[in-house]
Design a protein around this motif. Structure first.
Motif, PDB file in Angstrom:
ATOM      1  N   THR A 201       0.868  -1.187   0.004  1.00 60.52           N
ATOM      2  CA  THR A 201      -0.061   0.135  -0.124  1.00 60.52           C
ATOM      3  C   THR A 201       0.877   1.163   0.014  1.00 60.52           C
ATOM      4  OG1 THR A 201      -1.727  -1.235   1.414  1.00 60.52           O
ATOM      5  CG2 THR A 201      -1.927   1.222   1.391  1.00 60.52           C
ATOM      6  N   SER A 202       0.788   2.019  -1.111  1.00 60.97           N
ATOM      7  CA  SER A 202       1.335   3.300  -1.014  1.00 60.97           C
ATOM      8  C   SER A 202       0.473   4.489  -0.817  1.00 60.97           C
ATOM      9  CB  SER A 202       2.086   3.513  -2.555  1.00 60.97           C
ATOM     10  OG  SER A 202       3.341   2.560  -2.581  1.00 60.97           O
ATOM     11  N   ILE A 203       0.852   5.678  -0.161  1.00 61.88           N
ATOM     12  CA  ILE A 203       0.102   6.717   0.046  1.00 61.88           C
ATOM     13  C   ILE A 203       0.522   7.869  -0.460  1.00 61.88           C
ATOM     14  CG2 ILE A 203      -0.906   8.280   1.786  1.00 61.88           C
ATOM     15  CD1 ILE A 203      -0.996   5.679   3.631  1.00 61.88           C
ATOM     16  N   ALA A 204       0.091   8.475  -1.456  1.00 59.55           N
ATOM     17  CA  ALA A 204       0.423   9.683  -2.089  1.00 59.55           C
ATOM     18  C   ALA A 204       0.723  10.870  -1.262  1.00 59.55           C
ATOM     19  CB  ALA A 204      -0.259   9.902  -3.634  1.00 59.55           C
ATOM     20  N   ASP A 205       1.566  11.741  -1.555  1.00 57.27           N
ATOM     21  CA  ASP A 205       1.632  13.076  -0.911  1.00 57.27           C
ATOM     22  C   ASP A 205       0.264  13.916  -0.841  1.00 57.27           C
ATOM     23  OD1 ASP A 205       4.251  12.196  -0.844  1.00 57.27           O
ATOM     24  OD2 ASP A 205       5.318  13.782  -1.475  1.00 57.27           O
ATOM     25  N   VAL A 206      -0.403  13.934  -1.934  1.00 53.91           N
ATOM     26  CA  VAL A 206      -1.595  14.750  -2.008  1.00 53.91           C
ATOM     27  C   VAL A 206      -2.646  14.277  -1.242  1.00 53.91           C
ATOM     28  CG1 VAL A 206      -2.433  13.323  -4.057  1.00 53.91           C
ATOM     29  CG2 VAL A 206      -3.125  15.708  -3.783  1.00 53.91           C
ATOM     30  N   VAL A 207      -2.585  12.931  -1.024  1.00 56.23           N
ATOM     31  CA  VAL A 207      -3.721  12.535   0.202  1.00 56.23           C
ATOM     32  C   VAL A 207      -3.197  13.025   1.405  1.00 56.23           C
ATOM     33  CG1 VAL A 207      -4.436  10.330   1.186  1.00 56.23           C
ATOM     34  CG2 VAL A 207      -3.938  10.345  -1.093  1.00 56.23           C
ATOM     35  N   VAL A 208      -2.020  13.067   1.898  1.00 45.34           N
ATOM     36  CA  VAL A 208      -1.768  13.644   3.222  1.00 45.34           C
ATOM     37  C   VAL A 208      -1.957  15.047   3.098  1.00 45.34           C
ATOM     38  CG1 VAL A 208       0.018  13.959   4.911  1.00 45.34           C
ATOM     39  CG2 VAL A 208      -0.082  11.682   3.920  1.00 45.34           C
ATOM     40  N   VAL A 209      -1.684  15.817   1.741  1.00 40.64           N
ATOM     41  CA  VAL A 209      -1.909  17.231   1.807  1.00 40.64           C
ATOM     42  C   VAL A 209      -3.286  17.385   2.093  1.00 40.64           C
ATOM     43  CG1 VAL A 209      -1.892  18.997   0.058  1.00 40.64           C
ATOM     44  CG2 VAL A 209      -0.062  17.700   0.440  1.00 40.64           C
ATOM     45  N   LYS A 210      -4.207  16.843   1.416  1.00 41.57           N
ATOM     46  CA  LYS A 210      -5.417  17.113   1.567  1.00 41.57           C
ATOM     47  C   LYS A 210      -6.332  16.832   2.776  1.00 41.57           C
ATOM     48  CE  LYS A 210      -6.809  16.623  -3.344  1.00 41.57           C
ATOM     49  NZ  LYS A 210      -7.600  15.927  -4.517  1.00 41.57           N
ATOM     50  N   VAL A 211      -6.048  15.694   3.484  1.00 40.28           N
ATOM     51  CA  VAL A 211      -6.416  15.408   4.781  1.00 40.28           C
ATOM     52  C   VAL A 211      -6.029  16.402   5.982  1.00 40.28           C
ATOM     53  CG1 VAL A 211      -6.234  13.641   6.761  1.00 40.28           C
ATOM     54  CG2 VAL A 211      -6.418  12.988   4.369  1.00 40.28           C
ATOM     55  N   ALA A 212      -4.837  16.641   5.608  1.00 35.67           N
ATOM     56  CA  ALA A 212      -4.250  18.006   6.580  1.00 35.67           C
ATOM     57  C   ALA A 212      -4.656  19.218   6.555  1.00 35.67           C
ATOM     58  CB  ALA A 212      -2.630  17.940   6.593  1.00 35.67           C
ATOM     59  N   GLY A 213      -5.292  19.644   5.197  1.00 36.37           N
ATOM     60  CA  GLY A 213      -5.698  20.761   4.753  1.00 36.37           C
ATOM     61  C   GLY A 213      -7.131  20.904   5.365  1.00 36.37           C
ATOM     62  N   ILE A 214      -7.785  19.939   5.198  1.00 37.76           N
ATOM     63  CA  ILE A 214      -9.220  19.735   5.565  1.00 37.76           C
ATOM     64  C   ILE A 214      -9.231  19.950   7.069  1.00 37.76           C
ATOM     65  CG2 ILE A 214     -11.257  18.444   5.759  1.00 37.76           C
ATOM     66  CD1 ILE A 214     -10.797  17.491   2.845  1.00 37.76           C
ATOM     67  N   ALA A 215      -8.367  19.143   7.838  1.00 37.41           N
ATOM     68  CA  ALA A 215      -8.565  19.099   9.299  1.00 37.41           C
ATOM     69  C   ALA A 215      -7.895  20.291   9.535  1.00 37.41           C
ATOM     70  CB  ALA A 215      -7.517  18.014   9.719  1.00 37.41           C
ATOM     71  N   ALA A 216      -7.096  21.068   9.247  1.00 40.72           N
ATOM     72  CA  ALA A 216      -6.918  22.382   9.642  1.00 40.72           C
ATOM     73  C   ALA A 216      -7.772  23.420   9.543  1.00 40.72           C
ATOM     74  CB  ALA A 216      -5.450  23.000   9.004  1.00 40.72           C
ATOM     75  N   ARG A 217      -8.407  23.325   8.289  1.00 40.78           N
ATOM     76  CA  ARG A 217      -9.719  24.347   8.152  1.00 40.78           C
ATOM     77  C   ARG A 217     -11.014  24.192   9.165  1.00 40.78           C
ATOM     78  NH1 ARG A 217      -6.995  24.208   3.293  1.00 40.78           N
ATOM     79  NH2 ARG A 217      -6.861  26.020   2.121  1.00 40.78           N
ATOM     80  N   GLU A 218     -10.805  23.041   9.853  1.00 43.73           N
ATOM     81  CA  GLU A 218     -12.085  22.675  10.624  1.00 43.73           C
ATOM     82  C   GLU A 218     -11.786  23.499  12.101  1.00 43.73           C
ATOM     83  OE1 GLU A 218     -11.719  18.542  11.235  1.00 43.73           O
ATOM     84  OE2 GLU A 218     -12.866  17.945   9.531  1.00 43.73           O
ATOM     85  N   ILE A 219     -10.870  24.300  12.200  1.00 44.48           N
ATOM     86  CA  ILE A 219     -10.521  24.647  13.546  1.00 44.48           C
ATOM     87  C   ILE A 219     -11.053  26.240  13.706  1.00 44.48           C
ATOM     88  CG2 ILE A 219      -8.839  25.383  15.428  1.00 44.48           C
ATOM     89  CD1 ILE A 219      -9.336  22.292  15.106  1.00 44.48           C
ATOM     90  N   PRO A 220     -11.877  26.484  14.428  1.00 45.68           N
ATOM     91  CA  PRO A 220     -12.332  27.923  14.576  1.00 45.68           C
ATOM     92  C   PRO A 220     -11.340  28.698  14.972  1.00 45.68           C
ATOM     93  CG  PRO A 220     -13.594  26.459  15.971  1.00 45.68           C
ATOM     94  CD  PRO A 220     -12.490  25.649  15.673  1.00 45.68           C
ATOM     95  N   GLY A 221     -11.220  30.175  14.201  1.00 46.92           N
ATOM     96  CA  GLY A 221     -10.171  30.802  14.360  1.00 46.92           C
ATOM     97  C   GLY A 221      -9.185  30.746  13.246  1.00 46.92           C
ATOM     98  N   VAL A 222      -9.272  29.676  12.364  1.00 44.34           N
ATOM     99  CA  VAL A 222      -8.393  29.722  11.066  1.00 44.34           C
ATOM    100  C   VAL A 222      -9.340  30.394  10.014  1.00 44.34           C
ATOM    101  CG1 VAL A 222      -7.390  28.310   9.119  1.00 44.34           C
ATOM    102  CG2 VAL A 222      -7.251  27.597  11.739  1.00 44.34           C
ATOM    103  N   TYR A 223      -8.866  31.454   9.676  1.00 41.21           N
ATOM    104  CA  TYR A 223      -9.451  32.025   8.543  1.00 41.21           C
ATOM    105  C   TYR A 223      -9.317  31.612   6.958  1.00 41.21           C
ATOM    106  CZ  TYR A 223     -11.032  35.738   5.217  1.00 41.21           C
ATOM    107  OH  TYR A 223     -11.911  36.508   4.193  1.00 41.21           O
ATOM    108  N   ASP A 224      -8.039  31.205   6.858  1.00 35.80           N
ATOM    109  CA  ASP A 224      -7.535  30.840   5.513  1.00 35.80           C
ATOM    110  C   ASP A 224      -6.366  30.408   5.575  1.00 35.80           C
ATOM    111  OD1 ASP A 224      -7.549  30.432   2.602  1.00 35.80           O
ATOM    112  OD2 ASP A 224      -7.438  32.647   2.076  1.00 35.80           O
TER     113      ASP A 224
END
Length: 163
Positions: free
Chosen positions: A40-63
């Motif tokens: 099983t290989s995980i591409a960088d873009v998978v981690v990028v998208k998961v991290a980006g979505i998780a960061a945007r979920e936090i109140p106080g993050v505007y962009d």
């Protein structure tokens, strides 16, 4: 002179390794459990998208992202049919079992930058480890800007200077 070789021992891996998650390992052969056959290989873009979505979920993050990437992203978001880039402001390094993540944030004015950074870090680590099985070794948060409430208001036009 003749050379003798010792017989090669076959090593059977346990099906669960509690210390690390080996997402790239695997064995072949009918004698292996089905879950262990192949890689099983995980591409960088998978981690990028998961991290980006998780960061945007936090109140106080505007962009997320630096000035130029936010400007390009704003134009891209306005184009009909364009999709927002959830990976903007996220850089990752992905290994076989571990990943490191760098985030560029814009926070809302009035929130505690340290609290937002800590909440982002915790949410990103949790989401990436849960979704990918990779161990997150570090999440570096850079706060590039503070979004002021006045930034959303259109510029005051006042009276026309010419008729």
């Amino acid at each position: 002179m003749t050379t003798q070789t010792a017989p090669v021992a076959t090593q059977v891996r346990p099906t669960k390794d509690l210390a690390t998650t080996d997402v790239s390992g695997g064995a072949t052969g009918a004698d292996q459990p089905a879950a262990d056959r192949g890689r099983t290989s995980i591409a960088d873009v998978v981690v990028v998208k998961v991290a980006g979505i998780a960061a945007r979920e936090i109140p106080g993050v505007y962009d997320m992202g630096g000035g130029l990437s936010r400007t390009i992203g704003a134009v891209r978001d306005r184009v009909p049919g364009g999709r927002p880039n959830v990976g903007r402001g996220v850089k990752v390094e992905v290994g076989e079992r571990q990943t490191a993540i760098d985030l560029d944030l814009v926070v809302e004015y009035g929130v505690s930058v340290m609290d937002v950074a800590q909440d982002v870090r915790e949410n990103v680590v949790s989401a990436v480890e849960r979704v990918t099985g990779l161990e997150v070794v570090e999440v570096n948060v850079t706060v590039n800007d503070v979004h002021l409430p006045d930034d959303d208001e259109p510029a005051h036009t006042g009276e026309a200077r010419v008729e």
